[in-house]
Scaffold this motif. Structure first.
Motif, PDB file in Angstrom:
ATOM      1  N   ASP A  47      -0.703  -1.741  -9.289  1.00  0.00           N
ATOM      2  CA  ASP A  47       0.320  -1.812  -8.229  1.00  0.00           C
ATOM      3  C   ASP A  47      -0.332  -1.766  -6.845  1.00  0.00           C
ATOM      4  O   ASP A  47       0.052  -2.480  -5.930  1.00  0.00           O
ATOM      5  N   LEU A  48      -1.369  -0.949  -6.728  1.00  0.00           N
ATOM      6  CA  LEU A  48      -2.078  -0.798  -5.456  1.00  0.00           C
ATOM      7  C   LEU A  48      -2.861  -2.069  -5.125  1.00  0.00           C
ATOM      8  O   LEU A  48      -2.839  -2.556  -3.991  1.00  0.00           O
ATOM      9  N   GLY A  51      -0.607  -4.622  -3.995  1.00  0.00           N
ATOM     10  CA  GLY A  51       0.145  -4.295  -2.779  1.00  0.00           C
ATOM     11  C   GLY A  51       1.618  -4.021  -3.048  1.00  0.00           C
ATOM     12  O   GLY A  51       2.470  -4.212  -2.187  1.00  0.00           O
ATOM     13  N   GLU A  53       2.703  -0.986  -4.410  1.00  0.00           N
ATOM     14  CA  GLU A  53       2.827   0.442  -4.725  1.00  0.00           C
ATOM     15  C   GLU A  53       4.067   1.105  -4.138  1.00  0.00           C
ATOM     16  O   GLU A  53       4.573   2.077  -4.685  1.00  0.00           O
ATOM     17  N   ARG A  54       4.573   0.534  -3.033  1.00  0.00           N
ATOM     18  CA  ARG A  54       5.750   1.163  -2.422  1.00  0.00           C
ATOM     19  C   ARG A  54       7.052   0.719  -3.081  1.00  0.00           C
ATOM     20  O   ARG A  54       8.113   1.223  -2.766  1.00  0.00           O
ATOM     21  N   ARG A  55       6.932  -0.263  -3.949  1.00  0.00           N
ATOM     22  CA  ARG A  55       8.159  -0.852  -4.491  1.00  0.00           C
ATOM     23  C   ARG A  55       8.402  -0.516  -5.954  1.00  0.00           C
ATOM     24  O   ARG A  55       9.279  -1.084  -6.593  1.00  0.00           O
ATOM     25  N   VAL A  56       7.587   0.400  -6.499  1.00  0.00           N
ATOM     26  CA  VAL A  56       7.761   0.731  -7.912  1.00  0.00           C
ATOM     27  C   VAL A  56       9.018   1.576  -8.113  1.00  0.00           C
ATOM     28  O   VAL A  56       9.170   2.625  -7.486  1.00  0.00           O
ATOM     29  N   VAL A  57       9.923   1.114  -8.931  1.00  0.00           N
ATOM     30  CA  VAL A  57      11.118   1.886  -9.260  1.00  0.00           C
ATOM     31  C   VAL A  57      11.006   2.365 -10.704  1.00  0.00           C
ATOM     32  O   VAL A  57      11.098   3.545 -11.001  1.00  0.00           O
ATOM     33  N   PHE A  58      10.813   1.426 -11.607  1.00  0.00           N
ATOM     34  CA  PHE A  58      10.678   1.752 -13.025  1.00  0.00           C
ATOM     35  C   PHE A  58       9.318   1.272 -13.527  1.00  0.00           C
ATOM     36  O   PHE A  58       8.650   0.487 -12.865  1.00  0.00           O
ATOM     37  N   LYS A  78       5.621 -10.673  -3.453  1.00  0.00           N
ATOM     38  CA  LYS A  78       6.222 -11.175  -2.214  1.00  0.00           C
ATOM     39  C   LYS A  78       5.581 -12.470  -1.736  1.00  0.00           C
ATOM     40  O   LYS A  78       6.101 -13.135  -0.860  1.00  0.00           O
TER      41      LYS A  78
ATOM     42  N   ARG B  19      -2.011   2.720   3.754  1.00  0.00           N
ATOM     43  CA  ARG B  19      -1.314   2.516   2.476  1.00  0.00           C
ATOM     44  C   ARG B  19      -1.462   3.738   1.586  1.00  0.00           C
ATOM     45  O   ARG B  19      -0.514   4.188   0.943  1.00  0.00           O
ATOM     46  N   ARG B  41      19.592   7.104  -5.627  1.00  0.00           N
ATOM     47  CA  ARG B  41      19.788   6.002  -6.573  1.00  0.00           C
ATOM     48  C   ARG B  41      20.624   6.475  -7.756  1.00  0.00           C
ATOM     49  O   ARG B  41      21.630   5.866  -8.112  1.00  0.00           O
ATOM     50  N   MET B  63      13.342  -0.682  -4.253  1.00  0.00           N
ATOM     51  CA  MET B  63      13.000   0.314  -3.244  1.00  0.00           C
ATOM     52  C   MET B  63      11.791  -0.175  -2.480  1.00  0.00           C
ATOM     53  O   MET B  63      10.995  -0.947  -2.980  1.00  0.00           O
ATOM     54  N   ASP B  64      11.656   0.291  -1.285  1.00  0.00           N
ATOM     55  CA  ASP B  64      10.427   0.071  -0.538  1.00  0.00           C
ATOM     56  C   ASP B  64      10.169   1.339   0.249  1.00  0.00           C
ATOM     57  O   ASP B  64      10.912   1.666   1.165  1.00  0.00           O
ATOM     58  N   ARG B  65       9.138   2.064  -0.163  1.00  0.00           N
ATOM     59  CA  ARG B  65       8.862   3.351   0.479  1.00  0.00           C
ATOM     60  C   ARG B  65       7.934   3.156   1.666  1.00  0.00           C
ATOM     61  O   ARG B  65       6.824   2.685   1.514  1.00  0.00           O
TER      62      ARG B  65
END
Ligand SMILES: Nc1ncnc2c1ncn2[C@@H]1O[C@H](COP(=O)(O)OP(=O)(O)OP(=O)(O)O)[C@@H](O)[C@H]1O
Ligand SMILES: [Mg+2]
Lengths: 271, 90
Positions: A47-48, A51, A53-58, A78, B19, B41, B63-65
């Motif tokens: 994920d890192l 790029g 890593e901020r969008r991982v939900v499940f 993206k 990051r 959520r 999500m976007d953290r």
């Protein structure tokens, strides 16, 4: 039906995750639908590198345990429309993956995607075996160095014994991807040569990825090197390797460095 | 190598640092317990589920953290009515 490709090595830190991202993105750029699956449960990193890593939900474990649908866990890249990531879970429970669960997920992915790349954890234990279990093909990532080649040999043994295909007497296509190849050191005879590696492993060569700062920069930025800097040497080598993976017959050129002036003057010999 | 390349070389480490800071702050905070965005959520979905049956096939959560701001997007399709996209920042 898509192809399932495991990216594996035995030895840690040789470039599996980097290669999964770079090859996957390279194939996806040609319009093929590609899923990258991180099998490194507890130590996810794909994920890192992607790029995302901020969008991982499940994650993969959520899908296997039924708390999320596969479609909900897949993260669309993206930059490339046809590229998706299925992250690993950060759980410490190594038994969170079941063979049955993994099998179901892989079969679903196979029916939707053209390519499914499985990023294997290091080692030869359960995690690595699950990552290769349902593969049709394997990319064996090797550094031109004794311990890495030795571990690759063990992984080849596992691929020929423990995969679904092997158990059904079917062939599993194997490719060696030599990474972190340092042409200068090779010229000085300080590294195993490509011929040595191929002769020892007797598996065909997918490509040679040079040791490169570009790879580090790409992972800093969270982009596979084949997307962020496609003209760099490492990216080009990955792009060509991806074409070979798709069956194209491209000759492999060994990165070559002319002997330095000093080397010649001193007539330095192999280490 | 151009001057632009040199410049690029310098700028990748700060990006990596930023990051990692965002990611690790989240991972440390959420170790063992879910973070605010995950709680929201779950609760939003529970509220929706009280009124309509949620078909998991028609539900997308993303999500976007970020460092100072995260986004949570719940996109759910409700049968016989138009899809109701809910977007909120938290
Ligand atoms: N061609 C290359 N040139 C320079 N550095 C590289 C190259 N390929 C990989 N690396 C670096 O090597 C390190 C390990 O790479 P990577 O994480 O891809 O290995 P891995 O096999 O997935 O590791 P693990 O076994 O821990 O999962 C990273 O820091 C990566 O940036
Ligand atoms: Mg890895």
């Amino acid at each position: 039906m898509g192809k399932v490709v495991v990216v594996t090595s035995g030895k840690g830190g040789v470039g599996k995750t980097t290669s999964t991202a770079a090859l996957g993105a390279a194939v996806a750029k040609t319009g093929k639908k590609v899923a990258l699956v991180d099998f490194d449960v507890g130590l996810r990193n794909l994920d890192l590198i992607m790029g995302a890593e901020r969008r991982v939900v499940f994650d993969l474990v959520n899908v296997i345990q039924g708390t999320a649908k596969l479609s909900q866990a897949l993260i669309r890249d993206k930059r490339v429309e046809t590229l998706f990531l299925l992250p690993a879970s950060q759980t410490r429970d190594k038994d969170a993956l079941t063979e049955e669960g993994v099998g179901e997920v892989i079969e679903k992915l196979r029916s939707v995607f053209d390519y499914v790349f499985c990023d294997s954890p290091a080692g030869i234990e359960r995690g690595a075996q699950l990552a290769m279990r349902f593969a049709d093909e394997a990319v064996i990532v090797t550094n031109p160095e004794v311990s890495s080649v030795r571990d690759s040999d063990r992984i080849i043994g596992l691929l020929d014994a423990r995969t679904m295909r092997a158990e059904h007497g079917e062939h599993i296509a194997k490719h060696v991807l030599v990474t972190r190849y340092d042409a200068a050191r090779a010229a000085r005879g300080e590294m195993l040569s490509i011929d040595d590696v191929l002769e020892i492993l007797s598996v065909p060569l997918l490509g040679i990825i040079p040791e490169s700062q570009d790879v580090l920069r790409a992972s800093n930025l969270g982009s596979p090197v084949t997307l962020s800097e496609p003209l760099n040497a490492a990216a080009k080598a990955y792009l060509e390797s991806a074409r070979r993976l798709e069956g194209e017959d491209l000759p492999v050129v060994v990165p070559f460095e002319r002997k330095g002036f000093l080397d010649r003057l001193l007539g330095r010999r192999a280490a | 190598m151009s001057i632009l390349d040199l410049f690029k070389r310098r700028t990748s480490a700060p990006v990596a640092r930023e990051r990692l800071q965002v990611l690790l702050a989240y991972e440390r905070r959420s170790r063992g317990q879910p973070d605010l965005v995950s709680i929201l959520r779950e609760e939003i979905l529970a509220v929706i589920a009280k009124h309509v049956q949620i078909d998991q096939d028609y539900l997308q959560v993303s999500m976007d953290r970020g460092e100072t701001m995260s986004t949570l997007e719940i996109d759910i399709q409700i049968p016989n009515k138009s899809a109701v996209p809910l977007a909120m920042a938290g």
